[in-house]
Design a protein around this motif. Sequence first.
Motif, PDB file in Angstrom:
ATOM      1  N   GLY A 298       0.705  -1.173   0.019  1.00 43.64           N
ATOM      2  CA  GLY A 298       0.206   0.216  -0.067  1.00 43.64           C
ATOM      3  C   GLY A 298       0.716   1.325  -0.001  1.00 43.64           C
ATOM      4  O   GLY A 298       0.475   2.297   0.613  1.00 43.64           O
TER       5      GLY A 298
ATOM      6  N   ALA B  77       1.677   3.493  -2.674  1.00 40.40           N
ATOM      7  CA  ALA B  77       1.713   4.463  -3.743  1.00 40.40           C
ATOM      8  C   ALA B  77       1.546   5.821  -2.970  1.00 40.40           C
ATOM      9  O   ALA B  77       1.975   6.713  -3.535  1.00 40.40           O
ATOM     10  CB  ALA B  77       0.580   4.143  -4.482  1.00 40.40           C
TER      11      ALA B  77
ATOM     12  N   GLY C  59       0.011   8.024   0.709  1.00 40.15           N
ATOM     13  CA  GLY C  59      -0.475   8.125   2.208  1.00 40.15           C
ATOM     14  C   GLY C  59       0.830   7.440   2.911  1.00 40.15           C
ATOM     15  O   GLY C  59       2.016   7.988   2.864  1.00 40.15           O
ATOM     16  N   PHE C  60       0.316   7.041   3.868  1.00 42.73           N
ATOM     17  CA  PHE C  60       1.387   6.464   5.199  1.00 42.73           C
ATOM     18  C   PHE C  60       2.414   5.637   4.320  1.00 42.73           C
ATOM     19  O   PHE C  60       3.705   5.772   4.939  1.00 42.73           O
ATOM     20  CB  PHE C  60       0.603   5.854   6.374  1.00 42.73           C
ATOM     21  CG  PHE C  60       1.733   5.563   7.347  1.00 42.73           C
ATOM     22  CD1 PHE C  60       2.683   6.248   7.850  1.00 42.73           C
ATOM     23  CD2 PHE C  60       1.137   4.472   8.275  1.00 42.73           C
ATOM     24  CE1 PHE C  60       3.299   6.122   8.974  1.00 42.73           C
ATOM     25  CE2 PHE C  60       1.872   3.984   9.267  1.00 42.73           C
ATOM     26  CZ  PHE C  60       2.987   4.969   9.723  1.00 42.73           C
TER      27      PHE C  60
ATOM     28  N   ASP D 279       1.428  -1.679  -4.718  1.00 41.89           N
ATOM     29  CA  ASP D 279       0.133  -0.937  -4.334  1.00 41.89           C
ATOM     30  C   ASP D 279      -0.714  -1.602  -5.590  1.00 41.89           C
ATOM     31  O   ASP D 279      -0.273  -1.862  -6.701  1.00 41.89           O
ATOM     32  CB  ASP D 279       0.223   0.375  -4.496  1.00 41.89           C
ATOM     33  CG  ASP D 279      -0.881   1.065  -3.683  1.00 41.89           C
ATOM     34  OD1 ASP D 279      -0.826   1.559  -2.577  1.00 41.89           O
ATOM     35  OD2 ASP D 279      -2.241   1.117  -4.365  1.00 41.89           O
TER      36      ASP D 279
ATOM     37  N   GLY E 250      -0.150  -4.626  -7.864  1.00 38.40           N
ATOM     38  CA  GLY E 250      -0.980  -5.745  -7.910  1.00 38.40           C
ATOM     39  C   GLY E 250      -1.590  -5.431  -6.963  1.00 38.40           C
ATOM     40  O   GLY E 250      -1.668  -4.704  -6.006  1.00 38.40           O
TER      41      GLY E 250
ATOM     42  N   ALA F 176      -1.102  -1.709   3.630  1.00 34.78           N
ATOM     43  CA  ALA F 176      -2.240  -1.474   2.679  1.00 34.78           C
ATOM     44  C   ALA F 176      -3.632  -1.819   3.419  1.00 34.78           C
ATOM     45  O   ALA F 176      -3.532  -2.537   4.373  1.00 34.78           O
ATOM     46  CB  ALA F 176      -2.093  -2.355   1.522  1.00 34.78           C
TER      47      ALA F 176
ATOM     48  N   SER G 174      -4.891   0.307  13.682  1.00 32.77           N
ATOM     49  CA  SER G 174      -5.440   1.535  13.894  1.00 32.77           C
ATOM     50  C   SER G 174      -6.100   1.588  15.270  1.00 32.77           C
ATOM     51  O   SER G 174      -6.279   0.466  15.980  1.00 32.77           O
ATOM     52  CB  SER G 174      -6.751   1.477  12.957  1.00 32.77           C
ATOM     53  OG  SER G 174      -7.577   2.465  13.296  1.00 32.77           O
TER      54      SER G 174
ATOM     55  N   TYR H 219     -14.277  -2.538   9.088  1.00 30.89           N
ATOM     56  CA  TYR H 219     -12.906  -1.940   9.451  1.00 30.89           C
ATOM     57  C   TYR H 219     -12.522  -2.344  11.045  1.00 30.89           C
ATOM     58  O   TYR H 219     -11.564  -2.834  11.194  1.00 30.89           O
ATOM     59  CB  TYR H 219     -12.810  -0.642   9.319  1.00 30.89           C
ATOM     60  CG  TYR H 219     -11.604   0.124   9.189  1.00 30.89           C
ATOM     61  CD1 TYR H 219     -10.538   0.048   8.147  1.00 30.89           C
ATOM     62  CD2 TYR H 219     -11.193   0.890  10.436  1.00 30.89           C
ATOM     63  CE1 TYR H 219      -9.572   0.715   8.049  1.00 30.89           C
ATOM     64  CE2 TYR H 219     -10.002   1.427  10.601  1.00 30.89           C
ATOM     65  CZ  TYR H 219      -9.054   1.423   9.213  1.00 30.89           C
ATOM     66  OH  TYR H 219      -7.918   2.127   9.345  1.00 30.89           O
TER      67      TYR H 219
ATOM     68  N   MET I 159      -4.759  10.202  10.597  1.00 28.70           N
ATOM     69  CA  MET I 159      -3.537  10.618   9.759  1.00 28.70           C
ATOM     70  C   MET I 159      -3.993  11.174   8.537  1.00 28.70           C
ATOM     71  O   MET I 159      -5.103  10.706   8.058  1.00 28.70           O
ATOM     72  CB  MET I 159      -2.619   9.587   9.439  1.00 28.70           C
ATOM     73  CG  MET I 159      -2.117   8.733  10.563  1.00 28.70           C
ATOM     74  SD  MET I 159      -0.826   7.376  10.063  1.00 28.70           S
ATOM     75  CE  MET I 159      -1.873   6.108   9.361  1.00 28.70           C
TER      76      MET I 159
ATOM     77  N   ILE J  68      -7.330   7.727   2.565  1.00 29.39           N
ATOM     78  CA  ILE J  68      -8.071   6.906   3.012  1.00 29.39           C
ATOM     79  C   ILE J  68      -9.371   7.105   3.078  1.00 29.39           C
ATOM     80  O   ILE J  68     -10.422   6.274   2.733  1.00 29.39           O
ATOM     81  CB  ILE J  68      -7.740   6.126   4.533  1.00 29.39           C
ATOM     82  CG1 ILE J  68      -7.995   4.592   4.285  1.00 29.39           C
ATOM     83  CG2 ILE J  68      -8.130   7.079   5.530  1.00 29.39           C
ATOM     84  CD1 ILE J  68      -7.466   3.634   5.369  1.00 29.39           C
TER      85      ILE J  68
HETATM   86  N1  LIG Z   1      -5.609   7.576   7.798  1.00 31.87           N
HETATM   87  C1  LIG Z   1      -5.662   7.335   8.829  1.00 31.87           C
HETATM   88  O1  LIG Z   1      -6.236   8.111   9.715  1.00 31.87           O
HETATM   89  C2  LIG Z   1      -5.605   5.661   9.595  1.00 31.87           C
HETATM   90  C3  LIG Z   1      -5.659   5.929  10.992  1.00 31.87           C
HETATM   91  C4  LIG Z   1      -5.413   4.411  11.415  1.00 31.87           C
HETATM   92  C5  LIG Z   1      -4.913   3.592  10.608  1.00 31.87           C
HETATM   93  N2  LIG Z   1      -4.583   3.805   9.274  1.00 31.87           N
HETATM   94  C6  LIG Z   1      -4.215   2.538   8.306  1.00 31.87           C
HETATM   95  O2  LIG Z   1      -3.117   3.034   7.588  1.00 31.87           O
HETATM   96  C7  LIG Z   1      -2.810   2.369   6.528  1.00 31.87           C
HETATM   97  C8  LIG Z   1      -2.370   3.129   5.348  1.00 31.87           C
HETATM   98  O3  LIG Z   1      -3.683   3.715   4.887  1.00 31.87           O
HETATM   99  P1  LIG Z   1      -3.380   5.474   4.726  1.00 31.87           P
HETATM  100  O4  LIG Z   1      -4.239   6.266   5.669  1.00 31.87           O
HETATM  101  O5  LIG Z   1      -2.031   5.848   4.197  1.00 31.87           O
HETATM  102  O6  LIG Z   1      -4.608   5.159   3.279  1.00 31.87           O
HETATM  103  P2  LIG Z   1      -4.323   5.521   1.866  1.00 31.87           P
HETATM  104  O7  LIG Z   1      -5.402   5.395   1.164  1.00 31.87           O
HETATM  105  O8  LIG Z   1      -3.635   6.860   1.543  1.00 31.87           O
HETATM  106  O9  LIG Z   1      -3.295   4.334   1.610  1.00 31.87           O
HETATM  107  C9  LIG Z   1      -3.533   2.949   1.503  1.00 31.87           C
HETATM  108  C10 LIG Z   1      -2.958   2.444   0.149  1.00 31.87           C
HETATM  109  O10 LIG Z   1      -3.388   0.857   0.191  1.00 31.87           O
HETATM  110  C11 LIG Z   1      -3.596   0.882  -1.130  1.00 31.87           C
HETATM  111  N3  LIG Z   1      -4.477  -0.512  -1.362  1.00 31.87           N
HETATM  112  C12 LIG Z   1      -5.781  -0.545  -1.139  1.00 31.87           C
HETATM  113  N4  LIG Z   1      -6.352  -1.506  -1.462  1.00 31.87           N
HETATM  114  C13 LIG Z   1      -5.300  -2.485  -1.941  1.00 31.87           C
HETATM  115  C14 LIG Z   1      -5.243  -3.794  -2.569  1.00 31.87           C
HETATM  116  N5  LIG Z   1      -6.154  -4.700  -2.605  1.00 31.87           N
HETATM  117  N6  LIG Z   1      -3.927  -4.188  -2.850  1.00 31.87           N
HETATM  118  C15 LIG Z   1      -3.023  -3.229  -2.783  1.00 31.87           C
HETATM  119  N7  LIG Z   1      -2.798  -2.021  -2.285  1.00 31.87           N
HETATM  120  C16 LIG Z   1      -4.142  -1.690  -1.833  1.00 31.87           C
HETATM  121  C17 LIG Z   1      -4.278   1.876  -1.708  1.00 31.87           C
HETATM  122  O11 LIG Z   1      -4.131   2.118  -3.202  1.00 31.87           O
HETATM  123  C18 LIG Z   1      -3.487   3.179  -1.069  1.00 31.87           C
HETATM  124  O12 LIG Z   1      -2.327   3.573  -2.049  1.00 31.87           O
HETATM  125  C19 LIG Z   1      -4.066   1.517   6.392  1.00 31.87           C
HETATM  126  O13 LIG Z   1      -3.737   0.183   7.049  1.00 31.87           O
HETATM  127  C20 LIG Z   1      -5.018   2.095   7.442  1.00 31.87           C
HETATM  128  O14 LIG Z   1      -5.832   1.306   7.849  1.00 31.87           O
HETATM  129  C21 LIG Z   1      -4.854   4.860   8.593  1.00 31.87           C
END
Ligand SMILES: NC(=O)c1ccc[n+]([C@@H]2O[C@H](COP(=O)([O-])OP(=O)(O)OC[C@H]3O[C@@H](n4cnc5c(N)ncnc54)[C@H](O)[C@@H]3O)[C@@H](O)[C@H]2O)c1
Length: 259
Positions: free
Chosen positions: A14, A16, A18-19, A38, A62, A91, A148, A161, A194, A198
Amino acid sequence: MTNILASKTALITGAAGGFGKAIARAFLDAGAQVVITDVNEGILQLTHQELSSLGPLHVIAGDLTDREMADRLIQTARDQYGKLDILVNNAGIMDRFDPIGELDMAFWDRVLAVNLTGPARVTQASVQEFLRDDRPTAKGGAILTVGSINGLRGGIAGAAYTTTKHALVGLTRSTAAHYATKGIRSNIIMPGLMETNIRTAYENGVNEEGRALAWKSLGVNPGHVNIDDLSKLVVFACSDQATYLNGAIISTDHGWQAI
Ligand SMILES: NC(=O)c1ccc[n+]([C@@H]2O[C@H](COP(=O)([O-])OP(=O)(O)OC[C@H]3O[C@@H](n4cnc5c(N)ncnc54)[C@H](O)[C@@H]3O)[C@@H](O)[C@H]2O)c1
């Protein structure tokens, strides 16, 4: 943190945006060889362009829900860098705040496939890679899963979730317990909010009652978590400076879940 991951090969899912992208940058800064993956191929290629000057970086696009994806990821790390030492299960997708009574079970299946079964498959393939007999270095490895605050609380997201993030705690601790004597460490961080991408999950609408409950919790959130700061914790937790850290559930939320 300069070079504390030198000679380590890391796989980040994951990544590409975000985090995950912030983690990839921090791993390159720490001297690691990095494979990022990603489902979003276009943004993944842009991320490669942006980060590749920082160090050895390979991308493989993928969908984690494809059965053969886990093996492809491990094989890519071996083909590119000879081995895998670190897995970051990052991801994930958000749900739409639906409580179980109003949940479309096809959506449940999708959230579980991405957030739980996908990471379980990559964890399994990584453990097998960490323990293979013909490794070029000693057996062992580190797994860091991104959970999370929803893995500790029940009312800040929907049933799907919330369930997956609780279940990842179980996967993390089971892996830690079973492989502690074999050089494999498995830890999970539990971030609060964060600023990432998402929230695209809400594009098709949300369950208003579920969101209203979550918003009550938001009212006491002490602050958002900076993804670049948190990435440095991920680097440290996966490094050889943290060999004592195993089976840990690390709250990273400014104390939000403690309130
Ligand atoms: N953003 C928040 O507030 C927050 C808080 C707590 C935990 N998280 C966790 O942080 C992690 C990263 O999420 P984020 O906030 O950066 O969101 P984001 O959407 O920016 O990043 C998530 C990435 O996962 C990829 N992804 C989704 N489905 C996929 C699949 N089937 N196969 C491969 N890649 C896939 C997406 O394309 C994306 O680039 C996640 O596990 C999320 O649950 C986020």
